[in-house]
Design a protein around this motif. Structure first.
Motif, PDB file in Angstrom:
ATOM      1  N   ILE A  58     -20.424 -64.822 -41.810  1.00  0.00           N
ATOM      2  CA  ILE A  58     -19.706 -66.044 -42.203  1.00  0.00           C
ATOM      3  C   ILE A  58     -18.514 -65.683 -43.078  1.00  0.00           C
ATOM      4  CG2 ILE A  58     -19.857 -68.181 -43.556  1.00  0.00           C
ATOM      5  CD1 ILE A  58     -22.806 -68.347 -42.542  1.00  0.00           C
ATOM      6  N   ARG A  59     -18.722 -64.786 -44.031  1.00  0.00           N
ATOM      7  CA  ARG A  59     -17.622 -64.332 -44.903  1.00  0.00           C
ATOM      8  C   ARG A  59     -16.514 -63.684 -44.080  1.00  0.00           C
ATOM      9  NH1 ARG A  59     -16.935 -66.041 -50.021  1.00  0.00           N
ATOM     10  NH2 ARG A  59     -18.465 -65.250 -51.465  1.00  0.00           N
TER      11      ARG A  59
ATOM     12  N   ILE B 268     -23.124 -70.981 -48.639  1.00  0.00           N
ATOM     13  CA  ILE B 268     -24.487 -71.516 -48.695  1.00  0.00           C
ATOM     14  C   ILE B 268     -24.530 -72.902 -48.061  1.00  0.00           C
ATOM     15  CG2 ILE B 268     -26.327 -72.304 -50.242  1.00  0.00           C
ATOM     16  CD1 ILE B 268     -25.389 -70.011 -52.131  1.00  0.00           C
ATOM     17  N   HIS B 269     -23.525 -73.703 -48.350  1.00  0.00           N
ATOM     18  CA  HIS B 269     -23.427 -75.049 -47.760  1.00  0.00           C
ATOM     19  C   HIS B 269     -23.387 -74.957 -46.236  1.00  0.00           C
ATOM     20  CE1 HIS B 269     -22.029 -79.067 -46.887  1.00  0.00           C
ATOM     21  NE2 HIS B 269     -20.919 -78.580 -46.390  1.00  0.00           N
ATOM     22  N   ARG B 270     -22.612 -74.024 -45.704  1.00  0.00           N
ATOM     23  CA  ARG B 270     -22.501 -73.850 -44.252  1.00  0.00           C
ATOM     24  C   ARG B 270     -23.852 -73.436 -43.672  1.00  0.00           C
ATOM     25  NH1 ARG B 270     -19.206 -73.322 -40.007  1.00  0.00           N
ATOM     26  NH2 ARG B 270     -17.401 -74.060 -41.137  1.00  0.00           N
ATOM     27  N   LEU B 271     -24.569 -72.536 -44.350  1.00  0.00           N
ATOM     28  CA  LEU B 271     -25.889 -72.106 -43.874  1.00  0.00           C
ATOM     29  C   LEU B 271     -26.883 -73.262 -43.871  1.00  0.00           C
ATOM     30  CD1 LEU B 271     -26.267 -68.659 -45.659  1.00  0.00           C
ATOM     31  CD2 LEU B 271     -26.077 -69.054 -43.194  1.00  0.00           C
ATOM     32  N   THR B 272     -26.927 -74.025 -44.952  1.00  0.00           N
ATOM     33  CA  THR B 272     -27.908 -75.104 -45.043  1.00  0.00           C
ATOM     34  C   THR B 272     -27.545 -76.297 -44.167  1.00  0.00           C
ATOM     35  OG1 THR B 272     -26.847 -75.985 -47.045  1.00  0.00           O
ATOM     36  CG2 THR B 272     -28.679 -74.440 -47.355  1.00  0.00           C
ATOM     37  N   ALA B 273     -26.260 -76.548 -44.011  1.00  0.00           N
ATOM     38  CA  ALA B 273     -25.814 -77.692 -43.203  1.00  0.00           C
ATOM     39  C   ALA B 273     -26.073 -77.481 -41.715  1.00  0.00           C
ATOM     40  CB  ALA B 273     -24.329 -77.961 -43.434  1.00  0.00           C
ATOM     41  N   THR B 274     -26.157 -76.225 -41.288  1.00  0.00           N
ATOM     42  CA  THR B 274     -26.325 -75.936 -39.859  1.00  0.00           C
ATOM     43  C   THR B 274     -27.723 -75.416 -39.525  1.00  0.00           C
ATOM     44  OG1 THR B 274     -25.410 -73.725 -40.188  1.00  0.00           O
ATOM     45  CG2 THR B 274     -23.870 -75.467 -39.519  1.00  0.00           C
ATOM     46  N   ALA B 275     -28.597 -75.330 -40.517  1.00  0.00           N
ATOM     47  CA  ALA B 275     -29.965 -74.854 -40.280  1.00  0.00           C
ATOM     48  C   ALA B 275     -30.714 -75.832 -39.374  1.00  0.00           C
ATOM     49  CB  ALA B 275     -30.706 -74.700 -41.614  1.00  0.00           C
ATOM     50  N   THR B 276     -31.613 -75.315 -38.580  1.00  0.00           N
ATOM     51  CA  THR B 276     -32.442 -76.145 -37.705  1.00  0.00           C
ATOM     52  C   THR B 276     -33.598 -76.704 -38.521  1.00  0.00           C
ATOM     53  OG1 THR B 276     -31.882 -74.740 -35.824  1.00  0.00           O
ATOM     54  CG2 THR B 276     -33.814 -76.176 -35.588  1.00  0.00           C
ATOM     55  N   ASP B 277     -33.609 -78.018 -38.675  1.00  0.00           N
ATOM     56  CA  ASP B 277     -34.619 -78.674 -39.502  1.00  0.00           C
ATOM     57  C   ASP B 277     -35.995 -78.527 -38.866  1.00  0.00           C
ATOM     58  OD1 ASP B 277     -35.671 -80.115 -41.574  1.00  0.00           O
ATOM     59  OD2 ASP B 277     -34.930 -82.054 -40.912  1.00  0.00           O
TER      60      ASP B 277
ATOM     61  N   LEU C 228     -27.614 -69.012 -36.815  1.00  0.00           N
ATOM     62  CA  LEU C 228     -26.386 -68.260 -37.011  1.00  0.00           C
ATOM     63  C   LEU C 228     -25.256 -68.743 -36.114  1.00  0.00           C
ATOM     64  CD1 LEU C 228     -24.869 -66.045 -38.429  1.00  0.00           C
ATOM     65  CD2 LEU C 228     -25.813 -64.413 -36.779  1.00  0.00           C
ATOM     66  N   VAL C 229     -25.554 -69.060 -34.864  1.00  0.00           N
ATOM     67  CA  VAL C 229     -24.497 -69.538 -33.961  1.00  0.00           C
ATOM     68  C   VAL C 229     -23.879 -70.816 -34.515  1.00  0.00           C
ATOM     69  CG1 VAL C 229     -24.019 -70.424 -31.645  1.00  0.00           C
ATOM     70  CG2 VAL C 229     -25.476 -68.417 -31.927  1.00  0.00           C
ATOM     71  N   ALA C 230     -24.699 -71.748 -34.939  1.00  0.00           N
ATOM     72  CA  ALA C 230     -24.168 -73.000 -35.508  1.00  0.00           C
ATOM     73  C   ALA C 230     -23.410 -72.726 -36.803  1.00  0.00           C
ATOM     74  CB  ALA C 230     -25.303 -73.993 -35.752  1.00  0.00           C
ATOM     75  N   ALA C 231     -23.922 -71.817 -37.635  1.00  0.00           N
ATOM     76  CA  ALA C 231     -23.248 -71.505 -38.898  1.00  0.00           C
ATOM     77  C   ALA C 231     -21.861 -70.920 -38.663  1.00  0.00           C
ATOM     78  CB  ALA C 231     -24.092 -70.541 -39.719  1.00  0.00           C
ATOM     79  N   LEU C 232     -21.699 -70.199 -37.561  1.00  0.00           N
ATOM     80  CA  LEU C 232     -20.402 -69.594 -37.254  1.00  0.00           C
ATOM     81  C   LEU C 232     -19.475 -70.508 -36.458  1.00  0.00           C
ATOM     82  CD1 LEU C 232     -21.596 -65.993 -36.363  1.00  0.00           C
ATOM     83  CD2 LEU C 232     -20.238 -66.673 -38.357  1.00  0.00           C
ATOM     84  N   THR C 233     -20.028 -71.508 -35.773  1.00  0.00           N
ATOM     85  CA  THR C 233     -19.192 -72.309 -34.870  1.00  0.00           C
ATOM     86  C   THR C 233     -19.103 -73.792 -35.201  1.00  0.00           C
ATOM     87  OG1 THR C 233     -21.048 -72.669 -33.368  1.00  0.00           O
ATOM     88  CG2 THR C 233     -19.648 -70.733 -32.932  1.00  0.00           C
ATOM     89  N   ALA C 234     -20.013 -74.316 -35.998  1.00  0.00           N
ATOM     90  CA  ALA C 234     -20.024 -75.756 -36.271  1.00  0.00           C
ATOM     91  C   ALA C 234     -18.805 -76.162 -37.093  1.00  0.00           C
ATOM     92  CB  ALA C 234     -21.307 -76.147 -37.010  1.00  0.00           C
ATOM     93  N   ASP C 235     -18.371 -77.384 -36.876  1.00  0.00           N
ATOM     94  CA  ASP C 235     -17.293 -77.955 -37.675  1.00  0.00           C
ATOM     95  C   ASP C 235     -17.943 -78.561 -38.913  1.00  0.00           C
ATOM     96  OD1 ASP C 235     -14.924 -79.037 -38.591  1.00  0.00           O
ATOM     97  OD2 ASP C 235     -15.005 -80.764 -37.249  1.00  0.00           O
ATOM     98  N   VAL C 236     -17.979 -77.790 -39.998  1.00  0.00           N
ATOM     99  CA  VAL C 236     -18.618 -78.225 -41.239  1.00  0.00           C
ATOM    100  C   VAL C 236     -17.519 -78.668 -42.200  1.00  0.00           C
ATOM    101  CG1 VAL C 236     -20.081 -77.540 -43.179  1.00  0.00           C
ATOM    102  CG2 VAL C 236     -20.524 -76.623 -40.894  1.00  0.00           C
TER     103      VAL C 236
END
Length: 148
Positions: free
Chosen positions: A39-40, A52-61, A78-86
């Motif tokens: 991510i960095r 951290i926000h990006r990781l938690t916002a895209t985690a699978t609940d 990880l895919v969502a953390a790298l590609t999601a529009d957060v």
């Protein structure tokens, strides 16, 4: 707990060019650390809090809806953390909007992460990494002594 990552039967590099199968928080910590590094790399201007926000916002609940004691905000995606529009963490207008994955992944509502929780998480992750490195060095040193 903030986020969950795989920690059972994880294959990793071992000694003498071999692989090993491990289980535990050390393996899960390595996976999360690698995710943070990726991510960095992709988003070099993000602060630690935003990573951290990006990781938690895209985690699978998983488990109970929202943050729970068993999974935290969910399992690392990880895919969502790298590609999601957060939306940025500091944009209050978007603070309640859910991120939209651009390439798969399930988005969950963005959590609010306070500064003290972020600091605690970073200190904990850092300590776990240091402990893992120290244990690894001790094991390698012990095996070298036994081999000579």
């Amino acid at each position: 707990m903030v986020i969950t990552a795989p920690g059972e039967d994880i294959f990793s590099t071992g000694l003498a060019g071999r692989y090993r199968k491990g289980t535990g928080t050390s393996d899960a910590t390595a996976i999360v650390s690698g995710a943070v590094a990726l991510i960095r790399s992709k988003y070099p201007d993000l602060s630690a809090k935003e990573v951290i926000h990006r990781l938690t916002a895209t985690a699978t609940d998983k488990g109970a809806p929202g943050r729970d004691p068993e999974y935290g905000y969910g399992v690392l995606d990880l895919v969502a953390a790298l590609t999601a529009d957060v939306p940025p963490l500091d944009d209050e207008a978007n603070a309640s909007a859910a991120p939209t994955p651009s390439a798969g992944g399930t988005a969950v509502p963005m959590p609010h992460v306070s500064g003290s929780k972020t600091t605690t998480l970073l200190i904990t992750l850092g300590a776990l990494i240091v402990i893992g490195v120290v244990i690894t060095l001790l094991v390698v040193r012990s095996r070298r002594r036994q081999g000579t």
